[in-house]
Design a protein around this motif. Structure first.
Motif, PDB file in Angstrom:
ATOM      1  N   LYS A 334      31.604  28.061  16.817  1.00  0.00           N
ATOM      2  CA  LYS A 334      30.843  29.233  15.969  1.00  0.00           C
ATOM      3  C   LYS A 334      29.445  29.443  16.383  1.00  0.00           C
ATOM      4  CE  LYS A 334      30.798  30.415  11.219  1.00  0.00           C
ATOM      5  NZ  LYS A 334      31.198  30.150   9.678  1.00  0.00           N
ATOM      6  N   SER A 335      28.545  28.338  16.637  1.00  0.00           N
ATOM      7  CA  SER A 335      27.164  28.571  16.851  1.00  0.00           C
ATOM      8  C   SER A 335      27.058  29.501  18.224  1.00  0.00           C
ATOM      9  CB  SER A 335      26.409  27.273  17.139  1.00  0.00           C
ATOM     10  OG  SER A 335      27.160  26.711  18.091  1.00  0.00           O
ATOM     11  N   SER A 336      27.691  29.377  19.292  1.00  0.00           N
ATOM     12  CA  SER A 336      27.650  30.033  20.534  1.00  0.00           C
ATOM     13  C   SER A 336      27.944  31.571  20.221  1.00  0.00           C
ATOM     14  CB  SER A 336      28.278  29.449  21.473  1.00  0.00           C
ATOM     15  OG  SER A 336      27.984  28.143  21.925  1.00  0.00           O
ATOM     16  N   PHE A 337      29.271  31.644  19.338  1.00  0.00           N
ATOM     17  CA  PHE A 337      29.605  33.029  19.274  1.00  0.00           C
ATOM     18  C   PHE A 337      28.495  33.854  18.197  1.00  0.00           C
ATOM     19  CE2 PHE A 337      32.105  35.604  16.353  1.00  0.00           C
ATOM     20  CZ  PHE A 337      32.639  36.607  17.285  1.00  0.00           C
ATOM     21  N   ASN A 338      28.136  33.081  17.416  1.00  0.00           N
ATOM     22  CA  ASN A 338      27.048  33.918  16.515  1.00  0.00           C
ATOM     23  C   ASN A 338      25.652  34.246  17.384  1.00  0.00           C
ATOM     24  OD1 ASN A 338      28.658  33.789  14.210  1.00  0.00           O
ATOM     25  ND2 ASN A 338      27.710  31.676  13.549  1.00  0.00           N
ATOM     26  N   THR A 339      25.261  33.234  18.137  1.00  0.00           N
ATOM     27  CA  THR A 339      24.276  33.556  19.055  1.00  0.00           C
ATOM     28  C   THR A 339      24.698  34.919  19.739  1.00  0.00           C
ATOM     29  OG1 THR A 339      23.628  31.304  19.050  1.00  0.00           O
ATOM     30  CG2 THR A 339      22.659  32.602  20.796  1.00  0.00           C
ATOM     31  N   ALA A 340      25.712  34.850  20.722  1.00  0.00           N
ATOM     32  CA  ALA A 340      25.940  35.693  21.539  1.00  0.00           C
ATOM     33  C   ALA A 340      26.222  37.320  20.670  1.00  0.00           C
ATOM     34  CB  ALA A 340      27.135  35.684  22.222  1.00  0.00           C
ATOM     35  N   PHE A 341      26.913  37.105  19.553  1.00  0.00           N
ATOM     36  CA  PHE A 341      27.164  38.254  18.841  1.00  0.00           C
ATOM     37  C   PHE A 341      25.617  39.065  18.382  1.00  0.00           C
ATOM     38  CE2 PHE A 341      28.678  41.265  15.515  1.00  0.00           C
ATOM     39  CZ  PHE A 341      29.933  41.483  15.706  1.00  0.00           C
ATOM     40  N   LYS A 342      24.849  38.095  17.727  1.00  0.00           N
ATOM     41  CA  LYS A 342      23.593  38.624  17.235  1.00  0.00           C
ATOM     42  C   LYS A 342      22.589  39.171  18.491  1.00  0.00           C
ATOM     43  CE  LYS A 342      20.095  37.814  13.804  1.00  0.00           C
ATOM     44  NZ  LYS A 342      19.749  36.883  12.716  1.00  0.00           N
ATOM     45  N   LYS A 343      22.734  38.581  19.530  1.00  0.00           N
ATOM     46  CA  LYS A 343      22.080  39.228  20.644  1.00  0.00           C
ATOM     47  C   LYS A 343      22.559  40.531  21.258  1.00  0.00           C
ATOM     48  CE  LYS A 343      20.840  37.809  25.417  1.00  0.00           C
ATOM     49  NZ  LYS A 343      21.066  36.901  26.403  1.00  0.00           N
ATOM     50  N   LYS A 344      23.753  40.758  21.105  1.00  0.00           N
ATOM     51  CA  LYS A 344      24.218  41.935  21.566  1.00  0.00           C
ATOM     52  C   LYS A 344      24.234  43.081  20.528  1.00  0.00           C
ATOM     53  CE  LYS A 344      25.625  40.521  25.317  1.00  0.00           C
ATOM     54  NZ  LYS A 344      25.138  40.808  26.805  1.00  0.00           N
ATOM     55  N   THR A 345      24.501  42.733  19.270  1.00  0.00           N
ATOM     56  CA  THR A 345      24.460  43.784  18.158  1.00  0.00           C
ATOM     57  C   THR A 345      23.393  43.813  17.302  1.00  0.00           C
ATOM     58  OG1 THR A 345      25.648  42.299  16.441  1.00  0.00           O
ATOM     59  CG2 THR A 345      26.893  43.447  18.161  1.00  0.00           C
ATOM     60  N   GLY A 346      22.464  42.624  17.143  1.00  0.00           N
ATOM     61  CA  GLY A 346      21.471  42.567  15.982  1.00  0.00           C
ATOM     62  C   GLY A 346      21.936  42.172  15.087  1.00  0.00           C
ATOM     63  N   ILE A 347      22.999  41.832  14.369  1.00  0.00           N
ATOM     64  CA  ILE A 347      23.472  41.444  13.123  1.00  0.00           C
ATOM     65  C   ILE A 347      24.725  40.183  13.342  1.00  0.00           C
ATOM     66  CG2 ILE A 347      22.983  43.494  11.886  1.00  0.00           C
ATOM     67  CD1 ILE A 347      26.031  44.104  12.181  1.00  0.00           C
ATOM     68  N   THR A 348      24.727  39.334  12.546  1.00  0.00           N
ATOM     69  CA  THR A 348      25.833  38.290  12.505  1.00  0.00           C
ATOM     70  C   THR A 348      27.138  38.661  12.538  1.00  0.00           C
ATOM     71  OG1 THR A 348      25.985  37.911  10.300  1.00  0.00           O
ATOM     72  CG2 THR A 348      24.207  36.689  11.647  1.00  0.00           C
ATOM     73  N   PRO A 349      28.490  38.181  13.143  1.00  0.00           N
ATOM     74  CA  PRO A 349      29.764  38.596  12.901  1.00  0.00           C
ATOM     75  C   PRO A 349      29.892  38.824  11.308  1.00  0.00           C
ATOM     76  CG  PRO A 349      29.444  36.802  14.436  1.00  0.00           C
ATOM     77  CD  PRO A 349      27.913  36.951  13.759  1.00  0.00           C
ATOM     78  N   SER A 350      29.460  37.813  10.632  1.00  0.00           N
ATOM     79  CA  SER A 350      29.868  38.182   9.204  1.00  0.00           C
ATOM     80  C   SER A 350      29.330  39.434   8.418  1.00  0.00           C
ATOM     81  CB  SER A 350      29.204  36.966   8.339  1.00  0.00           C
ATOM     82  OG  SER A 350      29.866  35.670   8.768  1.00  0.00           O
ATOM     83  N   GLU A 351      28.105  39.771   9.002  1.00  0.00           N
ATOM     84  CA  GLU A 351      27.356  41.132   8.377  1.00  0.00           C
ATOM     85  C   GLU A 351      28.365  42.271   8.949  1.00  0.00           C
ATOM     86  OE1 GLU A 351      22.664  39.593   7.960  1.00  0.00           O
ATOM     87  OE2 GLU A 351      23.433  40.083   9.795  1.00  0.00           O
ATOM     88  N   PHE A 352      28.642  42.142  10.291  1.00  0.00           N
ATOM     89  CA  PHE A 352      29.176  43.136  11.192  1.00  0.00           C
ATOM     90  C   PHE A 352      30.675  43.442  10.339  1.00  0.00           C
ATOM     91  CE2 PHE A 352      32.165  44.851  14.149  1.00  0.00           C
ATOM     92  CZ  PHE A 352      31.346  45.883  15.103  1.00  0.00           C
ATOM     93  N   LYS A 353      31.358  42.250   9.969  1.00  0.00           N
ATOM     94  CA  LYS A 353      32.709  42.407   9.513  1.00  0.00           C
ATOM     95  C   LYS A 353      32.664  43.226   8.005  1.00  0.00           C
ATOM     96  CE  LYS A 353      36.790  39.713   8.225  1.00  0.00           C
ATOM     97  NZ  LYS A 353      37.341  38.265   8.014  1.00  0.00           N
ATOM     98  N   ALA A 354      31.507  42.649   7.441  1.00  0.00           N
ATOM     99  CA  ALA A 354      31.456  43.413   5.912  1.00  0.00           C
ATOM    100  C   ALA A 354      31.064  44.828   6.209  1.00  0.00           C
ATOM    101  CB  ALA A 354      30.236  42.519   5.304  1.00  0.00           C
ATOM    102  N   LYS A 355      30.367  45.231   7.082  1.00  0.00           N
ATOM    103  CA  LYS A 355      29.962  46.538   7.120  1.00  0.00           C
ATOM    104  C   LYS A 355      31.235  47.537   7.523  1.00  0.00           C
ATOM    105  CE  LYS A 355      26.957  49.359  10.207  1.00  0.00           C
ATOM    106  NZ  LYS A 355      25.946  49.446  11.360  1.00  0.00           N
ATOM    107  N   TYR A 356      32.216  46.972   8.365  1.00  0.00           N
ATOM    108  CA  TYR A 356      33.416  48.035   8.462  1.00  0.00           C
ATOM    109  C   TYR A 356      34.763  47.185   7.641  1.00  0.00           C
ATOM    110  CZ  TYR A 356      30.683  49.492  12.452  1.00  0.00           C
ATOM    111  OH  TYR A 356      29.655  50.141  13.213  1.00  0.00           O
ATOM    112  N   ASN A 357      34.564  46.811   6.829  1.00  0.00           N
ATOM    113  CA  ASN A 357      35.662  46.400   5.739  1.00  0.00           C
ATOM    114  C   ASN A 357      35.555  46.298   4.367  1.00  0.00           C
ATOM    115  OD1 ASN A 357      38.028  45.369   7.928  1.00  0.00           O
ATOM    116  ND2 ASN A 357      36.062  44.362   8.463  1.00  0.00           N
TER     117      ASN A 357
END
Length: 357
Positions: A334-357
């Motif tokens: 989870k830590s690696s995913f969160n790091t890579a996701f935030k690096k690419k999008t500027g937000i965490t996966p949880s924030e991204f999911k909440a934004k589109y759902n």
């Protein structure tokens, strides 16, 4: 009556001895690095044990004399430990004994001079010696990271931050120890500095054990072939192809990854991908670096993150969790995913999911 210093000594001795013993007997299938890790923690423990006994009036002359030699052990032990966990085919060679010659020379000098060798110049040499080895350790970690980025797609193998903290703590120990010695020469009270050193030693022991031995973030170890490939990429000699040929090759790579989704393979390497797309490994690396301005791990993670974004925006199942998504797209933590996701999008996966759902 025990002072605060004695209490810290006892904690270090008890914990250090227990952890050293546990490392040596807990698992029959130990890595080479585990034995060196036990040697580092064991050496720290023996040094503190000697100081404790000296403070209690037991063998004070001997233990105070030998104390100035210990500093020449930690640099070589730490350097060999880093090599052991970073290199898959690490073998302790006879020539590596040369790293311990300064320690042996100081020990012989202590015997001949009956402790008279422990002069201020020795402390300057000890500080210089360990700082040089810390620099060598840092360079080895940097080389390890480059090899991983050039050939592998597992981001969690780059989680080496705990080693940087080890370097920092050892540097602080040396700095405070030398400051304490200077303060002693000028007849200042060294009680506070002395206890800071012992607290830092306790921190070093715990950091080395809980990350070096028990943590799942231990490096995988690069092979000689991995190192040779990574080193070859530095060369200015390149595989010459025309701009049109490069466009065709890039299109082939992108189509292959989009159609087969081989980027979801947790253990995907540049060698495997090169075979799949029928492009020489070095040429594939050059294309990724030149066209995308990325190394291999970032390149593959770009595809993984883009796939994860689609899944988070349009989940297959309303109850699908982020954990399920990260495993599905090729991450292993989870830590690696969160790091890579935030690096690419500027937000965490949880924030991204909440934004589109």
């Amino acid at each position: 009556m025990f002072s605060f210093t004695n209490v810290i000594h006892i904690i270090i001795i008890f914990q250090g001895a227990l952890l050293t013993l546990y490392i040596l007997v807990s698992n029959l299938k130990k890595d080479k690095g585990d034995f060196i890790l036990a040697a580092i923690i064991g050496t720290l423990t023996m040094q503190i044990l000697g100081l404790f006994l000296a403070n209690r009036g037991i063998g004070s002359t001997y233990f105070q004399s030998i104390n100035c030699a210990y500093g020449f052990l930690y640099g070589p032990l730490l350097f060999i430990y880093i090599n052991a966990i970073a290199q898959k085919q690490f073998v302790f060679k006879t020539k590596q004994v040369l790293h311990f010659l300064p320690f042996l020379a100081i020990c012989i000098g202590i015997v001949i001079s009956e402790g008279g060798i422990c002069i201020p110049e020795i402390y300057i040499a000890y500080g210089t010696h360990i700082f040089i080895y810390i620099l060598l350790c840092f360079l080895e970690v940097r080389r390890y990271k480059k090899v991983v980025k050039d050939s592998y797609s597992r981001l969690e193998w780059l989680n080496m931050g705990w080693l940087h903290w080890v370097f920092i703590i050892f540097s602080l120990i040396v700095f405070v120890d030398i400051t304490q010695f200077i303060a002693f020469l000028f007849k200042f009270n060294t009680y506070l500095l002395e206890n800071i050193v012992y607290i830092l030693v306790l921190m070093a022991i715990n950091l080395l054990y809980f990350n070096g031995f028990t943590s799942s973030r231990k490096p995988f170890g690069y092979s000689k072939e991995d190192l040779e490939f990574s080193t070859s990429l530095i060369s200015r000699k390149r595989i010459n192809t025309s701009l049109e040929e490069n466009k065709i090759l890039i299109s082939r790579i992108e189509n292959h990854l989009s159609q087969t989704e081989s980027f979801k393979n947790l253990n995907l390497t540049i060698a495997v991908l090169a075979e799949e797309v029928d492009i020489p490994k070095r040429k594939l690396s050059e294309l990724i670096n030149d066209h995308y301005d990325q190394n291999f791990v970032d390149f593959i993670n770009t595809f993984r993150i883009n796939c994860a974004k689609k899944r988070l925006m349009s989940p297959k199942d309303p109850n699908e969790t982020i954990l399920e998504v990260l495993y599905e797209v090729g991450f292993n933590s989870k830590s690696s995913f969160n790091t890579a996701f935030k690096k690419k999008t500027g937000i965490t996966p949880s924030e991204f999911k909440a934004k589109y759902n």
